[in-house]
Design an enzyme around this catalytic site. Sequence first.
Site, PDB file in Angstrom:
ATOM      1  N   LYS A  77      -4.058  -1.794  10.294  1.00  0.00           N
ATOM      2  CA  LYS A  77      -4.331  -1.954   8.979  1.00  0.00           C
ATOM      3  C   LYS A  77      -4.585  -3.305   8.455  1.00  0.00           C
ATOM      4  CE  LYS A  77      -3.726   1.156   6.197  1.00  0.00           C
ATOM      5  NZ  LYS A  77      -4.841   2.088   5.833  1.00  0.00           N
TER       6      LYS A  77
ATOM      7  N   GLU B  69      -9.206   3.834  -2.374  1.00  0.00           N
ATOM      8  CA  GLU B  69      -7.936   3.702  -3.062  1.00  0.00           C
ATOM      9  C   GLU B  69      -8.212   3.051  -4.488  1.00  0.00           C
ATOM     10  OE1 GLU B  69      -4.709   1.955  -0.977  1.00  0.00           O
ATOM     11  OE2 GLU B  69      -5.427   2.741   0.975  1.00  0.00           O
TER      12      GLU B  69
ATOM     13  N   GLU C 141     -10.486   3.921   3.517  1.00  0.00           N
ATOM     14  CA  GLU C 141      -9.498   4.648   2.601  1.00  0.00           C
ATOM     15  C   GLU C 141     -10.132   4.209   1.245  1.00  0.00           C
ATOM     16  OE1 GLU C 141      -5.313   4.044   3.649  1.00  0.00           O
ATOM     17  OE2 GLU C 141      -5.517   5.266   5.464  1.00  0.00           O
TER      18      GLU C 141
ATOM     19  N   GLU D  59      -9.829  12.884   7.052  1.00  0.00           N
ATOM     20  CA  GLU D  59      -9.812  13.977   6.520  1.00  0.00           C
ATOM     21  C   GLU D  59     -11.124  14.777   6.494  1.00  0.00           C
ATOM     22  OE1 GLU D  59      -7.233  14.298   2.925  1.00  0.00           O
ATOM     23  OE2 GLU D  59      -7.555  12.346   3.121  1.00  0.00           O
TER      24      GLU D  59
ATOM     25  N   HIS E  82      -3.640  13.965   0.513  1.00  0.00           N
ATOM     26  CA  HIS E  82      -3.941  13.217   1.750  1.00  0.00           C
ATOM     27  C   HIS E  82      -2.880  13.384   2.601  1.00  0.00           C
ATOM     28  CE1 HIS E  82      -5.133   9.939   4.130  1.00  0.00           C
ATOM     29  NE2 HIS E  82      -3.706   9.333   3.754  1.00  0.00           N
TER      30      HIS E  82
ATOM     31  N   ASP F 170       0.747  -0.996  -0.042  1.00  0.00           N
ATOM     32  CA  ASP F 170      -0.010   0.039  -0.040  1.00  0.00           C
ATOM     33  C   ASP F 170       0.887   1.328  -0.091  1.00  0.00           C
ATOM     34  OD1 ASP F 170      -2.403   1.184  -0.038  1.00  0.00           O
ATOM     35  OD2 ASP F 170      -2.274   1.667   2.291  1.00  0.00           O
TER      36      ASP F 170
ATOM     37  N   GLN G 153      -3.921   2.380  14.987  1.00  0.00           N
ATOM     38  CA  GLN G 153      -2.672   2.711  14.272  1.00  0.00           C
ATOM     39  C   GLN G 153      -1.826   3.807  14.910  1.00  0.00           C
ATOM     40  OE1 GLN G 153      -3.856   4.081  10.324  1.00  0.00           O
ATOM     41  NE2 GLN G 153      -1.772   4.546   9.612  1.00  0.00           N
TER      42      GLN G 153
ATOM     43  N   ARG H 126      -7.726   3.856  13.008  1.00  0.00           N
ATOM     44  CA  ARG H 126      -6.947   5.080  13.511  1.00  0.00           C
ATOM     45  C   ARG H 126      -6.334   5.188  14.858  1.00  0.00           C
ATOM     46  NH1 ARG H 126      -5.576   6.305   8.051  1.00  0.00           N
ATOM     47  NH2 ARG H 126      -7.518   7.106   6.970  1.00  0.00           N
TER      48      ARG H 126
ATOM     49  N   ASP I 101      -9.036   0.269   1.932  1.00  0.00           N
ATOM     50  CA  ASP I 101      -7.987  -0.200   2.953  1.00  0.00           C
ATOM     51  C   ASP I 101      -8.590   0.421   4.418  1.00  0.00           C
ATOM     52  OD1 ASP I 101      -5.864  -1.721   3.588  1.00  0.00           O
ATOM     53  OD2 ASP I 101      -4.480   0.035   3.477  1.00  0.00           O
TER      54      ASP I 101
ATOM     55  N   THR J 215      -8.747  -5.597   3.918  1.00  0.00           N
ATOM     56  CA  THR J 215      -8.817  -4.548   2.772  1.00  0.00           C
ATOM     57  C   THR J 215      -9.848  -5.266   1.800  1.00  0.00           C
ATOM     58  OG1 THR J 215      -6.324  -4.334   3.143  1.00  0.00           O
ATOM     59  CG2 THR J 215      -7.218  -3.869   0.893  1.00  0.00           C
TER      60      THR J 215
END
Length: 411
Positions: free
Chosen positions: A250, A198, A196, A359, A130, A123, A237, A234, A230, A254
């Site tokens: 993570k 992606e 996420e 975000e 971002h 990844d 992490q 948070r 993904d 996925t």
Amino acid sequence: MSAANLLQVPEEHLFGRDNLPYGLFSTDVESRRRLGVRFGDAVLDLGGAASALGSPHTEVLCADSLGPLLASGLTVWREVRAELRGWLHPDAGEEIHDRLLPLLRPLAEVELHLPFEVADYVDFYASEHHATNVGRLFRPDGEPLTPNWKHLPIGYHGRAGTVVVSGTDVVRPHGQRKAPTEEVPSFGPSRRLDIEAEVGFVVGTPTRLGQSVPQSRFREHVFGVCLLNDWSARDIQGWEYVPLGPFLGKSFATSVSAWVTPLDALDAARTSPPERTHALLPYLDDSGDDVERAGLDLRITVTLNGEVVAEPPFAAMYWTAAQQLAHMTVNGASLRTGDLFASGTVSGPEKHQRGCLLELTWGGREPLQLPFGQRAFLEDGDEVTLTAWAPAANGRRLGLGEVTGRIVGGA
């Protein structure tokens, strides 16, 4: 809908002849997994069609995974795609269409599976927007981008065994988390579960150990593209990632689309990446004539429980997939058939173009106000769907297969 109607797909359909993504399916009648191609709102049994029409690639197309076709290389990929486009052409002839009709299944009548065995998963962190937003959130008094960000595509190795197909429930992960206001860590379910948005790239042709892949050979090794979510815990992490980076926050899931769109279907979507602000080392320099425009104009939509929350533009990504592959192999790391590498969160310059809740809610401090309630991060029962389209020939559009996942509580 009658079988005959399944062949009558308008040229402007998001999954018409311009597209033809590959997947893996089974039916209630026959549980054996078979390669399929999406055409309109139906799936064509690819192995059955190859057998019925005498394709020279029948053995590969009768496999129970996309893997053998991936390993066959660029020449075969293009020959198979040309065959498909010919068979499905409105003027292909009554005899060909009569042989195809029994091999079409409405999407509602099939079960879709992970189309290939994921060998390795990498990844990246390729969106400047971002990375800048995350830097401002986590380092408000410092430079948002780390000193290396404009010099190389940052990435990490993920967990191939937890890549799941769209529609698979995502169990809320447990782990250690420690908020800034807490003195010691605690154990429990993630309280800041995120998405996420992606784009993933699927490797077909392998390399030997010690061999690198320059940008100019990207198409020889990458078969196609799929949407990818993904999922990220948070809080887990944030507590674990220093100094070695993402791990349990993570690796729990996925999600990828059940459909892989071949690179050749996206020729009309090719675009130049953003202007380079720093000189690049030769293996990453994409200004030369031997490197084709490697950006892709993909328009992504993120919905949460049916409500649109973001529309990230993939064309804004700073690092291209060709540069990512070049960097991933420049040290001699070998590629394997079925390797999957992802772009990292896709975000644009505007607030509604941010590809993750971190975000969109600015670290949870500005929750989204939605018809079903406010959200800072995901709650149990929430369902997230990614869709996307890209420009196609003659002003048309083609679609990428969606990615959906629903959050369920952990044990």
